[in-house]
Design an enzyme around this catalytic site. Structure first.
Site, PDB file in Angstrom:
ATOM      1  N   LYS A   1      19.631-106.413  72.279  1.00 36.22           N
ATOM      2  CA  LYS A   1      18.173-106.466  72.207  1.00 36.22           C
ATOM      3  C   LYS A   1      17.615-106.853  73.566  1.00 36.22           C
ATOM      4  CE  LYS A   1      14.833-109.223  71.618  1.00 36.22           C
ATOM      5  NZ  LYS A   1      13.783-108.639  72.483  1.00 36.22           N
TER       6      LYS A   1
ATOM      7  N   GLY B   1      18.203-116.375  78.366  1.00 33.42           N
ATOM      8  CA  GLY B   1      16.748-116.486  78.317  1.00 33.42           C
ATOM      9  C   GLY B   1      16.349-117.941  78.485  1.00 33.42           C
ATOM     10  N   SER B   2      15.198-118.278  77.969  1.00 31.10           N
ATOM     11  CA  SER B   2      14.660-119.626  78.202  1.00 31.10           C
ATOM     12  C   SER B   2      15.334-120.672  77.315  1.00 31.10           C
ATOM     13  CB  SER B   2      13.159-119.616  77.928  1.00 31.10           C
ATOM     14  OG  SER B   2      12.935-119.317  76.555  1.00 31.10           O
ATOM     15  N   THR B   3      15.278-121.894  77.756  1.00 30.34           N
ATOM     16  CA  THR B   3      15.835-123.008  76.984  1.00 30.34           C
ATOM     17  C   THR B   3      15.079-123.170  75.663  1.00 30.34           C
ATOM     18  OG1 THR B   3      16.667-124.111  78.954  1.00 30.34           O
ATOM     19  CG2 THR B   3      16.179-125.523  77.054  1.00 30.34           C
TER      20      THR B   3
ATOM     21  N   GLU C   1      22.833-118.846  77.593  1.00 28.21           N
ATOM     22  CA  GLU C   1      22.626-118.998  79.041  1.00 28.21           C
ATOM     23  C   GLU C   1      21.134-119.182  79.220  1.00 28.21           C
ATOM     24  OE1 GLU C   1      25.027-119.057  81.227  1.00 28.21           O
ATOM     25  OE2 GLU C   1      26.667-118.288  80.008  1.00 28.21           O
TER      26      GLU C   1
ATOM     27  N   CYS D   1      17.307-117.351  87.327  1.00 29.02           N
ATOM     28  CA  CYS D   1      17.626-118.609  86.624  1.00 29.02           C
ATOM     29  C   CYS D   1      18.207-119.634  87.580  1.00 29.02           C
ATOM     30  CB  CYS D   1      18.586-118.333  85.469  1.00 29.02           C
ATOM     31  SG  CYS D   1      20.024-117.392  85.977  1.00 29.02           S
TER      32      CYS D   1
ATOM     33  N   GLU E   1      10.708-125.233  84.829  1.00 27.92           N
ATOM     34  CA  GLU E   1      11.124-123.960  85.425  1.00 27.92           C
ATOM     35  C   GLU E   1       9.886-123.074  85.570  1.00 27.92           C
ATOM     36  OE1 GLU E   1      13.459-121.192  83.055  1.00 27.92           O
ATOM     37  OE2 GLU E   1      14.729-120.825  84.793  1.00 27.92           O
TER      38      GLU E   1
HETATM   39  P1  NAD Z   1      12.763-115.720  76.741  1.00 28.50           P
HETATM   40  O1  NAD Z   1      13.562-116.851  76.215  1.00 28.50           O
HETATM   41  O2  NAD Z   1      11.308-115.731  76.571  1.00 28.50           O
HETATM   42  O3  NAD Z   1      13.266-114.348  76.131  1.00 28.50           O
HETATM   43  C1  NAD Z   1      14.624-113.971  76.208  1.00 28.50           C
HETATM   44  C2  NAD Z   1      14.922-113.002  75.087  1.00 28.50           C
HETATM   45  O4  NAD Z   1      14.779-113.691  73.847  1.00 28.50           O
HETATM   46  C3  NAD Z   1      13.982-111.803  75.025  1.00 28.50           C
HETATM   47  O5  NAD Z   1      14.723-110.652  74.687  1.00 28.50           O
HETATM   48  C4  NAD Z   1      13.040-112.184  73.908  1.00 28.50           C
HETATM   49  O6  NAD Z   1      12.463-111.079  73.254  1.00 28.50           O
HETATM   50  C5  NAD Z   1      13.971-112.937  72.976  1.00 28.50           C
HETATM   51  N1  NAD Z   1      13.296-113.833  72.041  1.00 28.50           N
HETATM   52  C6  NAD Z   1      12.123-114.492  72.193  1.00 28.50           C
HETATM   53  N2  NAD Z   1      11.828-115.194  71.092  1.00 28.50           N
HETATM   54  C7  NAD Z   1      12.825-114.990  70.201  1.00 28.50           C
HETATM   55  C8  NAD Z   1      13.083-115.443  68.882  1.00 28.50           C
HETATM   56  N3  NAD Z   1      12.267-116.265  68.233  1.00 28.50           N
HETATM   57  N4  NAD Z   1      14.229-115.031  68.275  1.00 28.50           N
HETATM   58  C9  NAD Z   1      15.093-114.210  68.912  1.00 28.50           C
HETATM   59  N5  NAD Z   1      14.882-113.741  70.144  1.00 28.50           N
HETATM   60  C10 NAD Z   1      13.769-114.137  70.806  1.00 28.50           C
HETATM   61  O7  NAD Z   1      13.190-115.619  78.276  1.00 28.50           O
HETATM   62  P2  NAD Z   1      12.644-114.600  79.362  1.00 28.50           P
HETATM   63  O8  NAD Z   1      11.268-115.030  79.734  1.00 28.50           O
HETATM   64  O9  NAD Z   1      12.886-113.222  78.926  1.00 28.50           O
HETATM   65  O10 NAD Z   1      13.644-114.867  80.565  1.00 28.50           O
HETATM   66  C11 NAD Z   1      13.463-115.902  81.448  1.00 28.50           C
HETATM   67  C12 NAD Z   1      14.404-117.037  81.133  1.00 28.50           C
HETATM   68  O11 NAD Z   1      15.755-116.565  81.176  1.00 28.50           O
HETATM   69  C13 NAD Z   1      14.335-118.140  82.144  1.00 28.50           C
HETATM   70  O12 NAD Z   1      14.299-119.379  81.482  1.00 28.50           O
HETATM   71  C14 NAD Z   1      15.645-117.985  82.915  1.00 28.50           C
HETATM   72  O13 NAD Z   1      16.103-119.159  83.520  1.00 28.50           O
HETATM   73  C15 NAD Z   1      16.563-117.493  81.885  1.00 28.50           C
HETATM   74  N6  NAD Z   1      17.732-116.832  82.478  1.00 28.50           N
HETATM   75  C16 NAD Z   1      18.928-117.476  82.420  1.00 28.50           C
HETATM   76  C17 NAD Z   1      20.056-116.902  82.991  1.00 28.50           C
HETATM   77  C18 NAD Z   1      21.400-117.578  82.897  1.00 28.50           C
HETATM   78  O14 NAD Z   1      22.408-116.896  83.075  1.00 28.50           O
HETATM   79  N7  NAD Z   1      21.466-118.861  82.613  1.00 28.50           N
HETATM   80  C19 NAD Z   1      19.955-115.666  83.624  1.00 28.50           C
HETATM   81  C20 NAD Z   1      18.715-115.031  83.665  1.00 28.50           C
HETATM   82  C21 NAD Z   1      17.599-115.628  83.077  1.00 28.50           C
END
Ligand code: NAD
Length: 497
Positions: free
Chosen positions: A191, A244-246, A267, A302, A401
């Site tokens: 996804k 994605g985000s924490t 992650e 990230c 962040e």
């Molecule tokens: P996000 O958490 O908003 O979204 C990430 C994914 O989760 C998206 O596909 C989103 O549609 C999905 N999502 C959102 N709400 C959801 C829910 N309730 N249930 C299931 N899925 C859901 O993050 P973002 O804004 O897309 O990405 C930025 C974040 O990603 C930053 O915090 C960044 O640090 C992190 N990141 C981490 C790494 C790592 O390897 N640690 C690498 C790249 C990005």
């Protein structure tokens, strides 16, 4: 090396046929609901296409397809050497289609075309081929049993894997998951982020073209709260991997507990410290690295080096070098091969970044570079790389962040203070240390609570080294052989002889 010019890329962008449908069981398909959402380019605000807005009904279709395929053994029980060959072909097809994939990535999320072409696509391909190449070279174990027993310790694929990924490196983050997940024999539902679904949708067909059976890789574009949540709560998803985000990572842990206790590997975010001691071997190199650590990929990284910790005795000498180095990072049209800072992913993210800049002002930090939106006339979402001096680690811009090109400069007076500031964060993804003193480098690296520590450089590493976070930056690791642990179950078989 491509010799394509901006005009060439713009021409190709006009001619590009963009697929916006989901991919289930080897076919592109509309969402069951027929709903779509707009895919807007941050480059200039134009509508690229409409994308299938999948929800729980599509999640059900994709999980069913993945489960049937997994149980059939057509991929899960294929000899590892054959899976290896298919993964290597899959990687090769990414390279064959590199220019199209790079263009999709740039149009979709705004990063410079040179980065998409020379970093993202090759990095994604390498994640696939590296994992594929490894899979027939990993042996299982025989336990040290008594003479009349045989104990086998074997790894099996977990089954159906859902991979939910972000928008900052859409293709590469997807392939960091797909490489080990597919190589180990699982069936996967990917996804992508609703902000950047296009390359994920495109590579689904390349997987089948490479010989990976239909149903092994399904792609469901859509929102997190609809299709993402449905996958996370699904009773027949065995493992959920996420970048994605924490905030969302924590929510996914709840979903796992509320459903089938699916394995969950996260992650998440970061607020990484980049510590420059007075005895750094090369202050110019450190300054250039500090600039690229916050400006590369528009700061949407990230592991962005968003907190620059500088020993006070060199700060007056060092900061001007960083300000100067940052001048080389200038927002421009991402389709220009010379551009090194593109557009932020969308208006929402741009406004978030601008509001953090306001908060820096309000908390009394001193703006010494950038600080404004730029290139408005393009219709895109561009923000100048920005530096705040005089930041205290307690300020919001140092704690949260930002995920944009905003650097906080924090002074320190001793090794202990540097370590204490560096670790004073809920995150623990990465950190860097600059010193010519080898003991100090090692001792500081050991004291830093972070999954990756770089010495006298920023952002080192390749597929051979694990990548992931301490603390609220996540659990588990992407890349390296350690990543395989997330996609396999260990089985002990104890045989009486
Ligand atoms: P996000 O958490 O908003 O979204 C990430 C994914 O989760 C998206 O596909 C989103 O549609 C999905 N999502 C959102 N709400 C959801 C829910 N309730 N249930 C299931 N899925 C859901 O993050 P973002 O804004 O897309 O990405 C930025 C974040 O990603 C930053 O915090 C960044 O640090 C992190 N990141 C981490 C790494 C790592 O390897 N640690 C690498 C790249 C990005």
């Amino acid at each position: 090396m491509t010799t394509l010019t901006r005009a060439d890329w713009e021409q190709r962008a006009r001619e590009l046929k963009i697929e916006g449908r989901a991919y289930i069981n080897g076919e592109y398909t509309a969402a069951v609901s027929n709903e779509t959402f707009e895919c807007i380019s941050p480059v200039d605000g134009r509508l690229l296409t409409r994308v299938a807005s999948c929800d729980a009904a599509d999640a059900q279709r994709a999980v069913d397809s993945a489960r049937v395929t997994f149980n059939s053994g057509v991929w899960s029980r294929l000899a590892p050497a054959k899976r290896k060959s298919a993964m290597i072909r899959f990687a090769a097809l990414l390279k064959v289609n590199a220019e199209e994939l790079a263009l999709l990535e740039t149009l979709d999320m705004g990063k410079p075309i040179s980065d998409s072409l020379h970093i993202d696509v090759p990095g994604a391909a390498q994640a696939l081929s590296w994992s594929g190449e490894a899979i027939d070279k990993i042996y299982d174990e025989v336990a040290t049993t008594p003479h009349d027993q045989l104990g086998l310790v074997t790894r099996e694929p977990v089954g159906v894997v859902a991979a939910i990924v972000p928008w900052n490196f859409p293709l590469m983050m997807a392939c960091w998951k797909l490489g080990p997940a597919l190589s180990t024999g699982n069936s996967v539902i990917l996804k992508p982020s609703e902000k950047s679904p296009l390359t994920a949708i495109r590579i689904a067909a390349l997987a089948v073209e490479a010989g990976i059976p239909a149903g092994v890789l399904n792609v469901l574009p859509g929102y997190g709260h609809t299709v993402g949540k449905a996958l996370a709560l699904h009773m027949d998803v065995d493992t959920l991997v996420f970048t994605g985000s924490t905030k969302i990572a924590k929510q996914l842990m709840i979903y796992s507990g509320e459903s089938n206790m699916k394995r969950i590997w996260l992650e998440a975010g970061g607020k990484s410290p980049n510590i420059v001691f007075a005895d750094a071997p090369d202050l110019q190199a450190a300054a250039e690295a500090a600039a690229s650590a916050i400006a590369f990929n528009q700061g949407e990284v990230c592991t962005a080096g968003s907190r620059l910790l500088v020993e006070r005795s060199i700060k007056e000498r060092f900061l001007p070098l960083v300000i100067e180095a940052l001048k080389a990072w200038k927002p421009g049209n991402p389709l220009d091969p010379d551009t090194n800072v593109g557009a932020l992913v969308d208006t929402q993210q741009m406004n978030t970044v601008l509001s953090y800049i306001e908060s820096g002002h309000a908390d009394g930090a001193k703006l010494v570079a950038g600080g404004k939106r730029t290139l408005q006339e393009s219709g895109g979402t561009y923000v100048e790389p920005t530096i705040f001096d005089g930041v205290s680690n307690a300020m919001k811009i140092a704690q949260e962040e930002i995920f944009g090109p905003v650097l906080s400069v924090i002074a320190f007076d001793s090794v202990e203070e540097a370590i204490s500031i560096a670790n004073d964060t809920p995150y623990g993804l990465a950190a860097a240390v600059w010193t010519a003193n080898i003991s100090k480098a090692h001792l500081t690296a050991k004291a830093l609570r972070a999954g990756s520590v770089w010495v006298n450089q920023y952002d080192g590493g390749d597929m051979t080294a694990p990548f992931g976070g301490f603390k609220q930056s996540g659990n588990g690791r992407d890349k390296s052989l350690h990543a395989f642990d997330k996609y396999t179950e260990l089985k002990s078989t104890w045989i009486k002889l």
